[in-house]
Structures are given as C-alpha cells and as structure tokens.
Motif scaffolding. Sequence first.
Motif, PDB file in Angstrom:
ATOM      1  N   ALA A   9      73.696  98.420  37.836  1.00 48.37           N
ATOM      2  CA  ALA A   9      74.291  99.739  38.041  1.00 48.37           C
ATOM      3  C   ALA A   9      73.304 100.694  38.702  1.00 48.37           C
ATOM      4  O   ALA A   9      73.689 101.714  39.247  1.00 48.37           O
ATOM      5  CB  ALA A   9      74.755 100.320  36.708  1.00 48.37           C
ATOM      6  N   MET A  10      72.006 100.311  38.658  1.00 49.54           N
ATOM      7  CA  MET A  10      70.988 101.220  39.185  1.00 49.54           C
ATOM      8  C   MET A  10      70.900 101.174  40.702  1.00 49.54           C
ATOM      9  O   MET A  10      70.382 102.091  41.322  1.00 49.54           O
ATOM     10  CB  MET A  10      69.610 100.842  38.630  1.00 49.54           C
ATOM     11  N   THR A  11      71.322 100.094  41.311  1.00 51.98           N
ATOM     12  CA  THR A  11      71.056  99.915  42.736  1.00 51.98           C
ATOM     13  C   THR A  11      72.197  99.182  43.414  1.00 51.98           C
ATOM     14  O   THR A  11      72.943  98.450  42.777  1.00 51.98           O
ATOM     15  CB  THR A  11      69.744  99.119  42.935  1.00 51.98           C
ATOM     16  N   ARG A  12      72.309  99.413  44.733  1.00 52.89           N
ATOM     17  CA  ARG A  12      73.310  98.664  45.468  1.00 52.89           C
ATOM     18  C   ARG A  12      72.715  97.368  46.016  1.00 52.89           C
ATOM     19  O   ARG A  12      73.388  96.598  46.676  1.00 52.89           O
ATOM     20  CB  ARG A  12      73.884  99.501  46.613  1.00 52.89           C
ATOM     21  N   ASN A  13      71.434  97.154  45.731  1.00 52.80           N
ATOM     22  CA  ASN A  13      70.750  95.978  46.253  1.00 52.80           C
ATOM     23  C   ASN A  13      70.653  94.912  45.163  1.00 52.80           C
ATOM     24  O   ASN A  13      69.995  95.100  44.139  1.00 52.80           O
ATOM     25  CB  ASN A  13      69.356  96.401  46.719  1.00 52.80           C
ATOM     26  N   PHE A  64      76.107 100.923  27.123  1.00 54.88           N
ATOM     27  CA  PHE A  64      76.179 102.379  27.056  1.00 54.88           C
ATOM     28  C   PHE A  64      75.283 102.987  28.138  1.00 54.88           C
ATOM     29  O   PHE A  64      75.685 103.898  28.869  1.00 54.88           O
ATOM     30  CB  PHE A  64      75.751 102.867  25.670  1.00 54.88           C
ATOM     31  N   THR A  65      74.064 102.440  28.260  1.00 53.36           N
ATOM     32  CA  THR A  65      73.157 102.926  29.305  1.00 53.36           C
ATOM     33  C   THR A  65      73.783 102.723  30.688  1.00 53.36           C
ATOM     34  O   THR A  65      73.652 103.572  31.569  1.00 53.36           O
ATOM     35  CB  THR A  65      71.814 102.182  29.220  1.00 53.36           C
ATOM     36  N   THR A  66      74.472 101.594  30.857  1.00 53.35           N
ATOM     37  CA  THR A  66      75.168 101.365  32.124  1.00 53.35           C
ATOM     38  C   THR A  66      76.128 102.504  32.420  1.00 53.35           C
ATOM     39  O   THR A  66      76.175 103.020  33.549  1.00 53.35           O
ATOM     40  CB  THR A  66      75.958 100.039  32.056  1.00 53.35           C
ATOM     41  N   VAL A 108      76.012 105.537  31.359  1.00 46.76           N
ATOM     42  CA  VAL A 108      75.256 106.754  31.673  1.00 46.76           C
ATOM     43  C   VAL A 108      74.740 106.696  33.116  1.00 46.76           C
ATOM     44  O   VAL A 108      74.839 107.668  33.868  1.00 46.76           O
ATOM     45  CB  VAL A 108      74.081 106.938  30.691  1.00 46.76           C
ATOM     46  N   ILE A 109      74.210 105.526  33.502  1.00 50.06           N
ATOM     47  CA  ILE A 109      73.690 105.385  34.862  1.00 50.06           C
ATOM     48  C   ILE A 109      74.804 105.584  35.890  1.00 50.06           C
ATOM     49  O   ILE A 109      74.634 106.303  36.880  1.00 50.06           O
ATOM     50  CB  ILE A 109      73.045 103.996  35.045  1.00 50.06           C
ATOM     51  N   LEU A 110      75.947 104.979  35.624  1.00 50.52           N
ATOM     52  CA  LEU A 110      77.056 105.122  36.571  1.00 50.52           C
ATOM     53  C   LEU A 110      77.490 106.579  36.687  1.00 50.52           C
ATOM     54  O   LEU A 110      77.762 107.074  37.777  1.00 50.52           O
ATOM     55  CB  LEU A 110      78.248 104.267  36.127  1.00 50.52           C
ATOM     56  N   ARG A 111      77.522 107.268  35.542  1.00 52.44           N
ATOM     57  CA  ARG A 111      77.958 108.662  35.578  1.00 52.44           C
ATOM     58  C   ARG A 111      76.935 109.523  36.312  1.00 52.44           C
ATOM     59  O   ARG A 111      77.281 110.347  37.145  1.00 52.44           O
ATOM     60  CB  ARG A 111      78.170 109.171  34.156  1.00 52.44           C
ATOM     61  N   THR A 112      75.668 109.294  36.029  1.00 47.84           N
ATOM     62  CA  THR A 112      74.614 110.051  36.699  1.00 47.84           C
ATOM     63  C   THR A 112      74.669 109.819  38.205  1.00 47.84           C
ATOM     64  O   THR A 112      74.541 110.744  39.004  1.00 47.84           O
ATOM     65  CB  THR A 112      73.230 109.605  36.180  1.00 47.84           C
ATOM     66  N   HIS A 113      74.875 108.566  38.560  1.00 48.75           N
ATOM     67  CA  HIS A 113      74.914 108.254  39.983  1.00 48.75           C
ATOM     68  C   HIS A 113      76.074 108.962  40.677  1.00 48.75           C
ATOM     69  O   HIS A 113      75.941 109.479  41.782  1.00 48.75           O
ATOM     70  CB  HIS A 113      75.043 106.748  40.170  1.00 48.75           C
ATOM     71  N   ARG A 114      77.226 108.995  39.999  1.00 48.46           N
ATOM     72  CA  ARG A 114      78.378 109.642  40.623  1.00 48.46           C
ATOM     73  C   ARG A 114      78.169 111.141  40.742  1.00 48.46           C
ATOM     74  O   ARG A 114      78.652 111.763  41.685  1.00 48.46           O
ATOM     75  CB  ARG A 114      79.635 109.371  39.782  1.00 48.46           C
ATOM     76  N   ALA A 115      77.462 111.712  39.771  1.00 51.07           N
ATOM     77  CA  ALA A 115      77.258 113.161  39.814  1.00 51.07           C
ATOM     78  C   ALA A 115      76.366 113.551  40.986  1.00 51.07           C
ATOM     79  O   ALA A 115      76.346 114.696  41.401  1.00 51.07           O
ATOM     80  CB  ALA A 115      76.649 113.638  38.504  1.00 51.07           C
ATOM     81  N   GLY A 116      75.618 112.598  41.550  1.00 58.15           N
ATOM     82  CA  GLY A 116      74.855 112.852  42.769  1.00 58.15           C
ATOM     83  C   GLY A 116      73.477 113.417  42.516  1.00 58.15           C
ATOM     84  O   GLY A 116      73.192 114.056  41.548  1.00 58.15           O
TER      85      GLY A 116
END
Lengths: 318, 267
Positions: free
Chosen positions: B178-182, B255-257, B259-267
């Motif tokens: 979830a942290m990276t697109r790579n 759960f951390t996933t 959070v990471i996804l939400r943070t990423h979407r928030a920009g």
Amino acid sequence: MIEVQNLTKAFGAKLAVNDISFTVQRGQVLGFLGPNGAGKTTTMRMITGFIPPTAGDVVVGGFNIERDPIAAKRLIGYLPENAPSYTDMTVRGFLNFAAELRGFRGAEKTRAVERVVEMCFLGSVLHQSVETLSKGFRHRTCFAQSIIHDPAVLILDEPTDGLDPNQKHEVRTLIRQMGEKKAIIFSTHILEEVEAVCSRAIIIDSGKIVANGTPAELKQKSTLAGAVTVRFANGDPASMKSKLSALSSGERLTILSEAPTAARIYPKNNGARGELAAEIGQLAARENWQIEELHTEEGRLDEVFRTITLPETAPRKS
Amino acid sequence: MTADTIPADTVVNVPDAPGKRSSLGNILTITKREVSGYFASPVAYVFIVIFLLLAGFFTFMVSDFFDRGQASLVMFFAWHPWLYLFLVPAVGMRMWSEERRLGTIELLLTMPVTPWQAIVGKFLASWIVLILALALTFPLVITVNYLGNPDNGIIVAGYVGSVLLSGAYLSIAAMTSAMTRNQVVSFILSVVLCLFLILAGWPPVTDLLVHWANPWFVQAISAFSVMAHFDAIQKGVLDSRDLLYFISVIVFCLFTTSVILRTHRAG
Ligand SMILES: Nc1ncnc2c1ncn2[C@@H]1O[C@H](COP(=O)(O)OP(=O)(O)OP(=O)(O)O)[C@@H](O)[C@H]1O
Ligand SMILES: [Mg+2]
C-alpha cells in the motif's frame, strides 16, 4: 442532486481546488472546462469520495459523501480520468465484477451487463482481455462500468478522450439523452462538446471558478459576440471603409479582405441585437452595394476560454 | 428539487437497497476477482510450483527426511519461516501497488464498498493462494502415514501454524504494497520486515544478544518474533496466546494498511 459547497483541496501548500461551490440538478448536464492542472480531476475525485476535501462539503442526493459515503456512492457512476480497468480480466469479467459490486445478482446481473454492452458497442470484444484492447475500447469498457447501475448521478472525467469521431458522437448523444433524467458532470477539452451537450458550463482556472453559465451566456462574453460580418460583391473599397466605419451603431471595423470587400463591424456596447445588421443592410441598399453574405456572430467558446484563462495575453488579442 | 429527497425513479434500477448488499457479499466479490486475477497471470502457478519444489528440496535434501527414521513432518515445517520469507512477499507485493499503478484503486474505492471490505477481500484472496499451495503438500502426510505412525495431531497443528505464519507475513506484504506503486520496492520492504520478525527470536541471534543486552530486553524483543510462537504451535500445542499473536499481527498490519491508503488518498 449534486451540491458542492466551498470545496477546497490543498496538496501541501498548493491549492489545487480553491473554494468552489455549485449545484447540479437532475436533468442538467454540467460541462467542466479549464486548462491542464486547473483542478477538474481533483474536484471530481472529491465529489466521488475518492479523496477527502481539505474543506467544504459535497452532498449527493441528500447524502454527504464524507459522513454517508456508501449511500452517496450508490447513486454515483464514475468514469475516472484515463479510464482505469483491471487489465487481467476480460471485458465481460470486468463488467460482471462492477455489476456485482453494484449489487446485481443472477439474471439481473446478466441483464445489466448486456444493457451496457449494447449501449457502448462492446459486443465484439466481450471475451477479449482488457490488456489487449485498443485505447478507445478500453475507454468504452470503463464508461460502461460507470453506467451499469443506471445511476442518478454521473461523473465523467474526459469521457470522449481517445475515442474515434463516430464514437465521440455516440457518447455525446448518450450523455445528452441520459442528461434528461440524471445529473451529469463531465470534463472535457473539446469545446464543441460543451455546446453540443451541456445545459451549463463552468470554467475553472487554478482551482477557482472563473465563469459559470449556459454555453450561450458564455459565448456572449466573447468579444466577437454581436459583431457583424459582411461581404460585398462590388463597390469601391476606400469609400466602403469610410462609410462602414461611420455607422452610428458600430464601434470598430476590421477589414477581412479587400476587393471584393469583406469586413467585420463590432457593435457599440449598448446596441440592441440586430440593430447593427439592419443599419448595414440599409447602407448597402442606399449605396447599391450587393451583399453576398451578412451574419451576426454568436461568439466563440474557444475565444472566451482563452480570454478568461490567459488573462495576460487577452489585451493583445482583442 | 430539494437535496434531501430522492425521487422514487432514482432507485428503479438500483438493487443496492440498504441491507440487501451485505458486507460479506462485497468481500467475496473482491476476493473472487483477486483469485481469478492470480490465476489469469502466471503468478499463482509459478508460486505454487516454486513453493512445492523448495519445500521438497529443503525437507528431503537438506534435512535428511528419510535418514532420521522418524515419522513426522517436523523437518518439513521447520523450514517454513525461511521459505515464506521470500515467497509470501512475492505473492503479496502486487496487492495494492498494482491497484495504484493501474489507477483501479480509484474505481474500487468509489464503488459502494468500504476500504475495509476491499482490504480484507484482497488479503483473503492472496491468503487462499498461499493456503492452496500448502494444501498441495498433502502427499507428504500420506507418505509419513504410510511409512510409520506419526502423531497426526501434531501434523494438523503444524499446518495451522504454517497457515497463520503465511497470514502474518502476508499482512506485512499488504501493508508495504500500500506504500508504493512499485512492486519491487514493496517486495524488498516486506522481506526486510519479515526478516526482522524472524531474527528477533531466532536462537543464533538471541544467543548473541544476551551477551550485551539485558535478558528481559532480549525476551521482550523475541516475544515479537514469529519464531517462538511458530515453534510452540509446531510442538502440537495450540495455545491461545500464540493464536492471538498471529491474529494481532494480521489485524495490526491490515489496520496500518487502511491508514496508509487513507493518508495516500488525502494527498
Ligand atoms: N496527489 C497529488 N499530489 C499533489 N498534487 C496534486 C495531486 N493531484 C493533483 N495535484 C495537483 O493539483 C492540480 C490540479 O490537478 P488536476 O488533475 O485536478 O487538474 P485537471 O484540471 O484535471 O487537469 P487536466 O486537464 O490536465 O486533466 C495540479 O497542479 C496537480 O499537479
Ligand atoms: Mg484531469
């Protein structure tokens, strides 16, 4: 159906969308215009609940997208920019998946998929993997997904991008038809599309709404709007020029060509519509000039678009 | 039209009336799609074949399975923490990074599903692939039963432990993907994290640690390790604390996933 209030999105220090408000009713098609990076996609992502706004509210069909996301999302069909889809699936598999997430089962699902396959002309590629589709077909597959549940609200980010002229026409017709019963927002860079499809258009630039009105109203803002273009078959260019520039309801004259003379006369600001054209007609009759063509300009959206979104070059152009 | 009423014709073709769509239904739809995604590409087949080959290699070649003269699968399961170290991140690395790379995450999360349903659905799909590979080692069970008289209770516990272990690793891979697109970055990050979970309780490392660190500190660290819990289950004791450990790791990472996804979407 769609209410956007003081919507703002900041990426770091940069304001991608800056305090935008508008509403779209059922039966309206709203065209979203603006230069690259204006904030169109960002606005649509906030309306569809993909990204949370920094400030402001989006209410879809009475449901706030942040407080009641599932209920709001049920009403929305969304075609994201660049039409993403799962490349490892077949077109049919992908549409089945979308239909299932939208709550269709069994025969209902088959019917929903068949309906959009027909509407989007996907019959010939139904069993092909999305990966091997051409760009236009990929786009249509994703478009099909967005209307599979016949949503009340449709958000389309550049729906005609990458389509051939026939398909562009089909999609426009579809949007216009669906717009009679739905609330639709779509973004585009093709200005004719706005005139062909929209009941209203918004131009945004650097995250702010800079123009909002019907396509006709927007065209009125064009410096060209109301100008009369006239072409004569005979007559002496020099005397024509002086007499045309002396018209009482005319403000300014541009000669488009000499011998035969063609000219464009801009009206005075307070002139009534048609007054200038009538005066030119009378003048021509008095002078025995033969008119080959005479029409009042509607104004052009592309000119309005340029004037509004490129303020620094506007004075030079007019 | 006022905003808070939807005219009746809105819902004509929308069967998603509240209650009709269960969250389990959404999860299963997503799981089904993901599993078919694994089998549409070579990923699942390659993984299963490599898993079986390596499991066989370590069990028979490295550990002298036959020469030990014991009818048990201890030597088979003992390698799993190391085997999974690379294979589970390889299966999990695409989970969210591919979704981000293709942009389909925008489709998925604007559908009427909650992020949790998507996270659980995708996690289950990858887990099913891992469990399937593990299930294909059943000939080993038949063999030891044919050759001798093993304690099948211990074997069942071994399988349970192995499934939980792969789930724990997989939740870490979900988090890093979830942290990276790579996918490569996602793979490396999860291998490193899983390695930490092994080493923290691996005897050669803990033996080294006690020379310069407080014993309770070493114990606290190794309590976080998968090794102690995995070994305990391998002995045939299904202690609730060990189960709780694996379940906590999975829940925490998922759960951390989110959070990471939400943070990423928030920009
Ligand atoms: N995730 C993000 N992080 C940082 N900045 C972003 C992000 N997404 C968009 N932006 C910035 O926000 C601004 C608006 O982008 P947006 O994609 O909404 O433009 P657009 O109007 O859709 O443009 P186009 O016509 O090119 O599609 C751009 O300057 C863009 O760089
Ligand atoms: Mg855009």
